[in-house]
Enzyme design. Structure first.
Site, mmCIF file in Angstrom:
data_model
loop_
_atom_site.group_PDB
_atom_site.id
_atom_site.type_symbol
_atom_site.label_atom_id
_atom_site.label_comp_id
_atom_site.label_asym_id
_atom_site.label_seq_id
_atom_site.Cartn_x
_atom_site.Cartn_y
_atom_site.Cartn_z
ATOM 1 N N SER A 261 0.943 -1.339 0.056
ATOM 2 C CA SER A 261 0.018 0.437 -0.477
ATOM 3 C C SER A 261 1.138 1.248 0.003
ATOM 4 O O SER A 261 1.953 1.837 0.482
ATOM 5 C CB SER A 261 -0.983 0.268 1.474
ATOM 6 O OG SER A 261 0.183 0.012 2.475
ATOM 7 N N LYS A 262 0.241 2.380 -0.387
ATOM 8 C CA LYS A 262 0.526 3.294 -0.011
ATOM 9 C C LYS A 262 1.239 4.178 0.594
ATOM 10 O O LYS A 262 2.658 4.768 0.875
ATOM 11 C CB LYS A 262 -0.364 4.824 -0.867
ATOM 12 C CG LYS A 262 0.309 5.040 -2.475
ATOM 13 C CD LYS A 262 -0.752 6.505 -2.674
ATOM 14 C CE LYS A 262 -1.550 6.293 -3.796
ATOM 15 N NZ LYS A 262 -2.335 7.829 -3.702
ATOM 16 N N ARG A 263 0.711 3.108 1.918
ATOM 17 C CA ARG A 263 1.167 3.876 3.001
ATOM 18 C C ARG A 263 2.184 3.809 3.802
ATOM 19 O O ARG A 263 2.779 4.408 4.645
ATOM 20 C CB ARG A 263 -0.140 4.131 4.142
ATOM 21 C CG ARG A 263 -1.072 4.674 4.525
ATOM 22 C CD ARG A 263 -2.105 4.103 5.470
ATOM 23 N NE ARG A 263 -2.841 3.940 4.677
ATOM 24 C CZ ARG A 263 -3.832 2.281 4.998
ATOM 25 N NH1 ARG A 263 -3.392 1.905 5.948
ATOM 26 N NH2 ARG A 263 -4.674 1.594 3.950
#
Ligand code: GLU
Length: 502
Positions: A261-263
Site C-alpha cells: 500500500s501507498k501508506r
C-alpha cells in the site's frame, strides 16, 4: 500442426500512474512472450469513463518504454488487431451483446440502484452472499417477466443494464498455470452486468471479447482477477470460443506482509524514476517479485536479455511476494558499480550542468565538466553512491567548495596541535612535484613517523578540510583528484575557519 504464436497483453485502465504491480504484470507478459518468440500487446481498458485520467495512457506507455518494455502492438504504435482502446470498440461489444441476448444467455435488467441496494442489505441480513435476485429474468429464460413488459420499458426509454445469466447447478473448473486446478460453484457466481446503463461494457465483458478477438494465447494478470475467471469462462462457453491459458500472479506485500500500500512506501513507478532509480535495477527488482530461477541459482543481477532467456511461468510462486526496497537499493548499487564509465558520464554531466547554473564551480567550468575529471570522480565514488545523481550531490566537494565543516567530526578530530600539523604538512604537499596518491601517502607517513604519531592524526583533519565531511573515498586519491592547488587552498581556508571555531 503449426504451433500458435504466443500473444500476451497488458491491459491497464488509464486511471493514473503505473503501479509497481502493473509493471510486474506487464514485465511477466513481456518476458513470457519474448521467451516464446511471441508478441506482447498493450490494450487500454477505459470502459469506466468516470475514472479516466487525462494523459494516463500516454504516461503508462512512456513509463513502460522507459523500462525497456516495448509493445509489438499498442494504441500508440498500432497493429493488425486494433483499435487497442476499448472506448473505440463499442460497436463490437454491442454486436456480441446482441448475440447473447438472442441466445438467451443475457437479459435486460431495469432494477434501480435503490432496489439493488435494498436487496443486498436483505441478503446480508439473512447471512447470504449478496447476488442479484433475478427479478427481471424474462419468462423465456425461466423468470417471470413477460416479453411485452420488457419491450414496453425499452420503448419508453427506461435506463437498463444487460446481465449475463449464470447457469444453475454447474461447476466451473480451470487449470491456472501458477495455481493448478481451481473450481467454482455456479451458485457463488452473480449474474454479472455486461453492459452498463451508459452503453459501455463492463470490464469482464469487454476484456473477454477483446482477449478472444485479439488472439491472446495466455492471460497473465494479478491474483485479484482470479475470482472473475468463472464469469469469463462462462462467456467463452456462451460464444463457443476456446479460452486462453491463464496465470494469476501472487500479491505484492509490504514488509509486514500486509497488501502493498501507498501508506508504507511509494507504489508508483514514476516515483522511483523521479528518485533516480535506473530502469535496469527496477526491472531486475520487479522480475524477482514472485519469480526465481530456482535450482540452486545464486544469481541476483539479471539483464532484460537474461530474464527473457530464463523466465518461465512455472517458476512463479503462489505465495505473496514481499516488496523490499532495501533489495532495490542494493540492486541499484550493483548496477552503478558495473555501469560503463562513459554511460555514467553521459548521465551525470547534465545533472552537474544544471547544478552549475546555481553554484560557483570550484575550478574553471571546462575542467570540472571534462570527461577526464568526471571519470576520475566516478572511479572514486562509484562504490559509494546509491544513485547516479549522487555523483553530484554526494560528491559535491569535487565540484564546489565545501560550505561548512562537519561539526561533530571537528570536535572529535581536532587536538591542540592539529592546526600546526596541517600547516606543516601543507608545505610538504606544496613542494611535491608529483601530486599522486602514492606520493602523498608516502610523504604523510614519513611526516608522522618521526613524531611517533599515527597517520590517522593527520588523515582525519585533512579529509575534513579537503571535503567538509568525515567520510568518503581513499583520502590520498581524493586529494590527487582535487589537485594540489585546490588542496592547498582548502587547507588554508580550513585553518582559518576551524581555528576560529575550536
Ligand atoms: N484493466 C484490468 C486492470 O487494470 C485488467 C485486468 C486483466 O488483465 O484482465 O487490472
Amino acid at each position: 500442426m503449426v504451433a500458435q504464436k504466443v500473444r500476451t497483453r497488458f491491459a491497464p485502465s488509464p486511471t493514473g500512474y503505473l503501479h509497481v504491480g502493473g509493471l510486474r504484470t506487464a514485465l511477466y507478459n513481456y518476458l513470457f512472450a519474448k521467451k516464446m518468440g511471441g508478441d506482447f500487446i498493450i490494450r487500454i481498458e477505459d470502459t469506466d469513463q468516470s475514472r479516466k485520467v487525462e494523459d494516463a495512457q500516454k504516461n503508462l506507455i512512456k513509463t513502460l518504454e522507459w523500462a525497456g518494455i516495448i509493445a509489438d502492438e499498442s494504441p500508440e504504435h498500432g497493429g493488425n488487431f486494433g483499435p487497442y482502446v476499448q472506448s473505440e470498440r463499442l460497436d463490437i461489444y454491442d454486436k456480441y451483446c446482441k448475440l447473447l441476448l438472442e441466445d438467451h444467455h443475457a437479459y435486460y435488467c431495469f432494477a434501480t440502484h435503490e432496489e439493488l441496494d435494498e436487496n443486498r442489505q436483505l441478503q446480508i441480513k439473512q447471512g447470504l452472499q449478496p447476488k442479484y435476485n433475478r427479478k427481471w429474468l424474462p419468462e423465456e429464460m425461466g423468470g417471470s417477466i413477460p416479453p411485452s413488459v420488457i419491450q414496453k420499458k425499452l420503448d419508453e426509454g427506461e435506463p437498463y443494464v444487460i446481465r449475463m445469466k449464470v447457469p444453475d447447478y454447474i461447476s466451473v473448473w480451470f487449470e491456472d498455470i501458477i495455481r493448478g486446478p481451481v473450481e467454482f460453484d455456479s451458485a457463488t457466481i452473480d449474474d454479472q452486468v455486461l453492459m452498463k446503463s451508459d452503453g459501455f461494457p463492463t470490464y469482464h465483458f469487454a476484456s473477454v471479447i477483446d482477449d478472444h478477438l485479439m488472439g491472446f494465447t495466455h492471460i497473465i494478470r494479478g491474483e485479484e482477477w482470479l475470482s472473475s475467471m468463472p464469469k469469463h469462462l462462462l462467456l467463452y462457453e456462451f460464444f463457443g470460443w476456446e479460452a486462453p491459458k491463464v496465470a494469476h500472479l501472487p500479491l505484492l506485500l509490504n514488509p509486514d506482509r500486509s497488501k502493498l500500500s501507498k501508506r508504507q512506501g511509494d507504489v508508483a513507478v514514476e516515483d522511483y524514476v523521479r528518485k533516480g532509480y535506473s530502469a535496469e535495477a527496477i526491472i531486475n527488482f520487479v522480475a524477482m517479485l514472485g519469480w526465481n530461477e530456482g535450482e540452486g541459482s545464486e544469481q541476483e543481477v539479471y539483464s532484460m536479455t537474461q530474464l527473457i532467456d530464463k523466465f518461465s511461468l512455472e517458476r512463479v510462486g503462489k505465495a505473496g511476494a514481499v516488496f523490499n526496497v532495501d533489495k532495490l537499493n542494493w540492486l541499484e548499487k550493483q548496477y552503478i558499480k558495473n555501469r560503463p564509465t562513459e554511460k555514467l558520464v553521459a548521465v551525470i554531466k547534465p545533472i552537474l550542468l544544471a547544478e552549475l547554473e546555481k553554484r560557483e564551480p570550484l575550478m574553471p567550468l571546462e575542467m570540472i565538466t571534462s570527461e577526464t575529471y568526471l571519470e576520475k570522480v566516478i572511479e572514486l565514488m562509484r562504490e559509494r553512491v546509491g544513485f547516479e545523481h549522487e555523483f553530484v550531490t554526494f560528491s559535491s566537494y569535487f565540484f564546489f567548495e565545501p560550505e561548512a565543516y562537519d561539526e561533530e567530526s571537528v570536535k572529535k578530530r581536532w587536538a591542540t596541535d592539529t592546526n600546526d600539523l596541517l600547516r606543516d604538512f601543507a608545505s610538504i604537499l606544496g613542494s611535491l612535484v608529483e601530486f599522486s596518491a602514492e606520493n602523498i601517502e608516502a610523504h604523510l607517513k614519513e611526516f608522522v613517523a618521526p613524531k611517533g604519531m599515527k597517520a590517522a592524526v593527520l588523515i582525519h583533519p585533512l579529509r575534513i578540510v579537503a571535503s567538509g565531511v568525515s567520510f568518503g573515498p581513499s583520502l590520498y586519491h581524493l586529494l590527487e583528484v582535487l589537485g594540489k592547488e585546490t588542496v592547498l587552498r582548502r587547507i588554508q581556508v580550513g585553518l582559518e575557519k576551524i581555528s576560529s571555531s575550536v
